[in-house]
Structure formats: structure tokens, C-alpha cells
Design a protein around this motif. Structure first.
Motif, PDB file in Angstrom:
ATOM      1  N   LEU A   1      24.931  28.014  72.171  1.00  0.00           N
ATOM      2  CA  LEU A   1      24.114  29.214  71.958  1.00  0.00           C
ATOM      3  C   LEU A   1      23.397  29.636  73.245  1.00  0.00           C
ATOM      4  O   LEU A   1      23.268  30.828  73.535  1.00  0.00           O
ATOM      5  CB  LEU A   1      23.106  29.002  70.824  1.00  0.00           C
ATOM      6  N   ALA A   2      22.975  28.637  74.024  1.00  0.00           N
ATOM      7  CA  ALA A   2      22.313  28.969  75.299  1.00  0.00           C
ATOM      8  C   ALA A   2      23.292  29.695  76.213  1.00  0.00           C
ATOM      9  O   ALA A   2      22.955  30.708  76.839  1.00  0.00           O
ATOM     10  CB  ALA A   2      21.803  27.682  75.960  1.00  0.00           C
ATOM     11  N   ALA A   3      24.520  29.183  76.269  1.00  0.00           N
ATOM     12  CA  ALA A   3      25.533  29.826  77.122  1.00  0.00           C
ATOM     13  C   ALA A   3      25.856  31.223  76.600  1.00  0.00           C
ATOM     14  O   ALA A   3      25.970  32.184  77.372  1.00  0.00           O
ATOM     15  CB  ALA A   3      26.797  28.964  77.138  1.00  0.00           C
ATOM     16  N   LEU A   4      25.980  31.350  75.264  1.00  0.00           N
ATOM     17  CA  LEU A   4      26.277  32.664  74.679  1.00  0.00           C
ATOM     18  C   LEU A   4      25.135  33.642  74.948  1.00  0.00           C
ATOM     19  O   LEU A   4      25.366  34.822  75.220  1.00  0.00           O
ATOM     20  CB  LEU A   4      26.509  32.532  73.170  1.00  0.00           C
ATOM     21  N   ASN A   5      23.895  33.160  74.859  1.00  0.00           N
ATOM     22  CA  ASN A   5      22.749  34.046  75.112  1.00  0.00           C
ATOM     23  C   ASN A   5      22.777  34.578  76.540  1.00  0.00           C
ATOM     24  O   ASN A   5      22.473  35.744  76.777  1.00  0.00           O
ATOM     25  CB  ASN A   5      21.431  33.304  74.847  1.00  0.00           C
ATOM     26  N   ARG A   6      23.149  33.716  77.492  1.00  0.00           N
ATOM     27  CA  ARG A   6      23.215  34.186  78.887  1.00  0.00           C
ATOM     28  C   ARG A   6      24.318  35.240  79.037  1.00  0.00           C
ATOM     29  O   ARG A   6      24.140  36.253  79.715  1.00  0.00           O
ATOM     30  CB  ARG A   6      23.452  33.005  79.841  1.00  0.00           C
ATOM     31  N   ALA A   7      25.462  34.997  78.367  1.00  0.00           N
ATOM     32  CA  ALA A   7      26.565  35.966  78.449  1.00  0.00           C
ATOM     33  C   ALA A   7      26.155  37.279  77.774  1.00  0.00           C
ATOM     34  O   ALA A   7      26.422  38.369  78.285  1.00  0.00           O
ATOM     35  CB  ALA A   7      27.812  35.386  77.788  1.00  0.00           C
ATOM     36  N   ALA A   8      25.476  37.168  76.629  1.00  0.00           N
ATOM     37  CA  ALA A   8      25.063  38.370  75.884  1.00  0.00           C
ATOM     38  C   ALA A   8      24.096  39.203  76.727  1.00  0.00           C
ATOM     39  O   ALA A   8      24.177  40.440  76.744  1.00  0.00           O
ATOM     40  CB  ALA A   8      24.424  37.960  74.559  1.00  0.00           C
TER      41      ALA A   8
ATOM     42  N   ALA B   1      24.206  34.552  65.512  1.00  0.00           N
ATOM     43  CA  ALA B   1      24.075  35.262  66.793  1.00  0.00           C
ATOM     44  C   ALA B   1      25.251  36.206  66.982  1.00  0.00           C
ATOM     45  O   ALA B   1      25.087  37.383  67.309  1.00  0.00           O
ATOM     46  CB  ALA B   1      23.991  34.251  67.938  1.00  0.00           C
ATOM     47  N   LEU B   2      26.464  35.695  66.725  1.00  0.00           N
ATOM     48  CA  LEU B   2      27.671  36.522  66.922  1.00  0.00           C
ATOM     49  C   LEU B   2      27.670  37.720  65.970  1.00  0.00           C
ATOM     50  O   LEU B   2      28.028  38.836  66.352  1.00  0.00           O
ATOM     51  CB  LEU B   2      28.933  35.682  66.715  1.00  0.00           C
ATOM     52  N   ALA B   3      27.207  37.486  64.733  1.00  0.00           N
ATOM     53  CA  ALA B   3      27.190  38.589  63.750  1.00  0.00           C
ATOM     54  C   ALA B   3      26.207  39.670  64.205  1.00  0.00           C
ATOM     55  O   ALA B   3      26.506  40.866  64.125  1.00  0.00           O
ATOM     56  CB  ALA B   3      26.815  38.051  62.372  1.00  0.00           C
ATOM     57  N   GLY B   4      25.035  39.246  64.693  1.00  0.00           N
ATOM     58  CA  GLY B   4      24.031  40.217  65.155  1.00  0.00           C
ATOM     59  C   GLY B   4      24.545  41.008  66.357  1.00  0.00           C
ATOM     60  O   GLY B   4      24.395  42.232  66.421  1.00  0.00           O
ATOM     61  N   TRP B   5      25.173  40.330  67.291  1.00  0.00           N
ATOM     62  CA  TRP B   5      25.695  41.023  68.493  1.00  0.00           C
ATOM     63  C   TRP B   5      26.837  41.962  68.112  1.00  0.00           C
ATOM     64  O   TRP B   5      27.004  43.017  68.717  1.00  0.00           O
ATOM     65  CB  TRP B   5      26.145  40.006  69.533  1.00  0.00           C
ATOM     66  N   THR B   6      27.636  41.554  67.119  1.00  0.00           N
ATOM     67  CA  THR B   6      28.732  42.438  66.691  1.00  0.00           C
ATOM     68  C   THR B   6      28.154  43.750  66.155  1.00  0.00           C
ATOM     69  O   THR B   6      28.652  44.835  66.472  1.00  0.00           O
ATOM     70  CB  THR B   6      29.591  41.762  65.604  1.00  0.00           C
TER      71      THR B   6
ATOM     72  N   MET C   1      24.039  39.516  79.891  1.00  0.00           N
ATOM     73  CA  MET C   1      24.820  40.257  80.884  1.00  0.00           C
ATOM     74  C   MET C   1      25.417  41.526  80.290  1.00  0.00           C
ATOM     75  O   MET C   1      25.733  42.472  80.986  1.00  0.00           O
ATOM     76  CB  MET C   1      25.996  39.401  81.387  1.00  0.00           C
ATOM     77  N   LEU C   2      25.621  41.506  78.967  1.00  0.00           N
ATOM     78  CA  LEU C   2      26.231  42.655  78.288  1.00  0.00           C
ATOM     79  C   LEU C   2      25.162  43.575  77.698  1.00  0.00           C
ATOM     80  O   LEU C   2      25.476  44.482  76.922  1.00  0.00           O
ATOM     81  CB  LEU C   2      27.182  42.157  77.190  1.00  0.00           C
ATOM     82  N   GLY C   3      23.891  43.302  78.041  1.00  0.00           N
ATOM     83  CA  GLY C   3      22.804  44.163  77.563  1.00  0.00           C
ATOM     84  C   GLY C   3      22.461  43.930  76.103  1.00  0.00           C
ATOM     85  O   GLY C   3      21.867  44.795  75.453  1.00  0.00           O
ATOM     86  N   LEU C   4      22.810  42.750  75.573  1.00  0.00           N
ATOM     87  CA  LEU C   4      22.525  42.450  74.165  1.00  0.00           C
ATOM     88  C   LEU C   4      21.248  41.628  74.068  1.00  0.00           C
ATOM     89  O   LEU C   4      20.923  40.874  74.986  1.00  0.00           O
ATOM     90  CB  LEU C   4      23.704  41.686  73.550  1.00  0.00           C
ATOM     91  N   PRO C   5      20.532  41.728  72.951  1.00  0.00           N
ATOM     92  CA  PRO C   5      19.253  41.022  72.817  1.00  0.00           C
ATOM     93  C   PRO C   5      19.450  39.519  72.620  1.00  0.00           C
ATOM     94  O   PRO C   5      20.500  39.096  72.136  1.00  0.00           O
ATOM     95  CB  PRO C   5      18.639  41.642  71.555  1.00  0.00           C
ATOM     96  N   PRO C   6      18.455  38.714  72.978  1.00  0.00           N
ATOM     97  CA  PRO C   6      18.571  37.263  72.756  1.00  0.00           C
ATOM     98  C   PRO C   6      18.640  36.946  71.265  1.00  0.00           C
ATOM     99  O   PRO C   6      18.085  37.677  70.454  1.00  0.00           O
ATOM    100  CB  PRO C   6      17.286  36.691  73.374  1.00  0.00           C
ATOM    101  N   ALA C   7      19.346  35.876  70.927  1.00  0.00           N
ATOM    102  CA  ALA C   7      19.475  35.482  69.522  1.00  0.00           C
ATOM    103  C   ALA C   7      19.033  34.035  69.369  1.00  0.00           C
ATOM    104  O   ALA C   7      19.284  33.212  70.244  1.00  0.00           O
ATOM    105  CB  ALA C   7      20.921  35.637  69.069  1.00  0.00           C
TER     106      ALA C   7
END
Ligand code: GLU
Length: 304
Positions: free
Chosen positions: A257-264, A279-284, A266-272
Motif C-alpha cells: 500500500l505504501a508503494a501504491l500510495n507513492r505511485a498514486a 485503495a484501488l477501488a477508490g482510485w478507480t 505521481m498520478l495526482g490521486l489522493p492518498p488512501a
């Protein structure tokens, strides 16, 4: 149209912070379009592949909740498809054999008074082009695409906007099959994207300037051109693209999740917070809302 996207890592090492951005973006774009997402291991450049890196990448993707919707394919097992495409290009007079070594190319460029910029691949001077006599008794080393003069490719990147490149002037006749017998990335990626029915390519911005070559090759082979979106690059402390060479750290499988949050981010997505699936559902949902947002209203026509 059924959306089909893919993530196509080269197994030159484990996933790192940069490649995870491309993986996540391509997955989110597919989910947000109710599409299919595939993983393809691009292991044609065997000298650069690290044994076991493919398995590690697949494990890392699964730990991050990113599952291929269809069986994973390995490019190293698809040589017959690449050969068939090359044969078609040869039969239609769009590919030719080349005997030049790197030294020959340098010498030919120098003879024309051209010096190549450091770090930039040389524009092939056309020594072995059929109209210049072809191999002239020398042994074929590689196969090249015969790039027509003034082959300017224009396309609109979904992230970067309108793009243009004159492939003849900026790249020249590029390699399809290398002197060491290996398939060139450009040919393998174009054949596979078409064979797998890929409609949307989402990948890192370091690959943007390959896109016109791939579009030209699609046209030469009569294949459809997918939509392209090139995602922001993660830069290392030295300002260069992250790679194993400048110390990109492999992702910690224990902390997906920490790695995904850093990637998110970069894509302008909010922290989860919480679990990977939430997290993936919210970013989707967030990604879907940006792609379905209506284009900004045109400014009112100014009165004369
Ligand atoms: N295999 C390439 C890489 O890892 C990506 C190719 C692509 O997405 O078109 O850099």
C-alpha cells in the motif's frame, strides 16, 4: 468497443517505483473503462533480462492487487509471430537487410559531415537501402524498415496532447531484427499489441518518442493504432529517470500500500488508507471521474 489495455514490463529487474506508476495507471485506465488488462513480459532483449525477474514482477503485481485478466504471455515464446510480420514487410518491399556495423554507420555519417549528438542514436545514413545497391556482396546483419521520406507522424497523446515526429529525419530506417538475431522492441511491441487486440497503451513517458515509430510500423503492416497515454516519470535524486543503475529500489512486497500510495501520488490521486483493494477501488472511481469529465466549455465567441 471493448477496452483492452496492458502492462508490458521488461524483466531486467524487479518492479521499481517508476514501473509501478505505469502498471497502476494502465490498470486504473482499464478498470475505469470496464476493460480488460493484460500483463506481457517483454523478454526479447535476452542479454538485459535477469533470470527470475519475470516471476518477481508478477508476484509484486499480485501483492499490489493488479491481476492480469488473461494468461500472461512472454515475448521470448512469440518469435514465429515476429518472423511472420517481418516476412510480410520484406514481401511488400518495406524492409531490407543491412550489413552495417556501428563503426560503418559512424564512418558514413562522418563522410557526410554529420556528427551525432552524444546519447542520441544515429540516424541511419541509408547505406544498404535497396536504391543504393543493397548489401553489395556484404553479409546481412540486421533488418531495417524502409522509412518513407517525410514520414511525419502526428498523434494526440491522452496525457501529453498533440505530438509530432518526422521519423525519416529524426530516426531513419530503424532496426526490426538486430544483428545479434534478437527481435527489436519496436517490432515485437507492435505485433503483440495488435495480436492481443490492445486498444489503449498506457506507459511511462520515457517511451513517448518510440510511439511514432510504432505507428509507422502499424501502418506498414496494416494494423490498427491504439490510443496512447504516457504517464509521468519518477525521477531519482539526481534528476534522472529511475533505473537499477541509479539506485531505484525494488518495491517492498511487505508494504504494497505504501508503494501504491507513492505511485498514486505521481498520478495526482489522493492518498488512501486501509487495504489494497479499497485503495484501488477508490482510485478507480477517481480516475473514472477524470476521464468522464466533460471537456471544458468553449469560451463564448467574442463579438466583432
Ligand atoms: N517493455 C518496455 C519497458 O519495460 C515497455 C514497453 C511498452 O509499454 O510499450 O520499458
Amino acid at each position: 468497443m471493448v477496452y483492452r489495455g496492458r502492462f508490458a514490463p521488461s524483466p531486467t529487474g524487479p518492479l521499481h517505483a517508476g514501473s509501478l506508476v505505469a502498471a497502476l495507471a494502465s490498470w486504473l485506465d482499464a478498470q475505469a473503462h470496464d476493460g480488460v488488462w493484460l500483463v506481457r513480459i517483454e523478454d526479447v532483449d535476452t542479454p538485459r533480462c535477469v533470470p527470475g525477474a519475470d516471476r518477481l514482477i508478477l508476484e509484486q503485481l499480485v501483492a499490489c492487487g493488479l491481476h492480469s485478466d488473461e494468461p500472461v504471455v512472454w515475448q521470448s515464446q512469440r518469435g514465429t509471430l515476429y518472423q511472420a510480420a517481418l516476412d510480410r514487410l520484406i514481401a511488400s518491399g518495406q524492409a531490407y537487410p543491412c550489413a552495417c556495423s556501428r563503426k560503418d554507420i559512424e564512418a558514413a555519417l562522418q563522410a557526410q559531415g554529420l556528427t551525432r549528438e552524444r546519447h542520441h542514436a544515429a540516424v541511419y545514413p541509408g547505406t544498404c537501402r535497396p536504391e543504393r545497391g543493397g548489401l553489395r556482396g556484404r553479409a546481412a546483419r540486421a533488418w531495417r524498415l524502409l522509412v518513407p521520406a517525410h514520414s511525419t507522424v502526428d498523434w494526440t497523446d491522452q496525457q501529453l496532447g498533440p505530438q509530432t515526429q518526422d521519423v525519416a529525419a529524426e530516426v531513419g530506417d530503424f532496426v526490426l531484427k538486430r544483428a545479434d538475431g534478437l527481435w527489436a522492441y519496436q517490432l515485437a511491441v507492435v505485433v503483440d499489441d495488435a495480436d492481443q487486440g490492445i486498444t489503449h497503451v498506457v506507459r511511462g513517458a520515457d517511451l513517448t518518442d518510440n510511439t511514432p515509430r510504432q505507428i509507422l510500423l502499424q501502418r506498414a503492416l496494416g494494423l490498427p493504432t491504439p490510443a496512447y497515454r504516457h504517464t509521468p516519470l519518477v525521477l531519482g535524486a539526481n534528476g534522472e529517470k529511475l533505473s537499477k543503475q541509479n539506485g531505484a529500489l525494488a518495491l517492498d512486497l511487505a508494504e504494497p500500500l505504501a508503494a501504491l500510495n507513492r505511485a498514486a501520488a505521481m498520478l495526482g490521486l489522493p492518498p488512501a488508507a486501509g487495504g489494497v483493494a479499497d485503495a484501488l477501488a477508490g482510485w478507480t472511481r477517481a480516475w473514472a471521474s477524470t476521464i468522464s469529465a466533460p471537456p471544458p466549455a468553449a469560451p463564448p465567441a467574442s463579438k466583432p
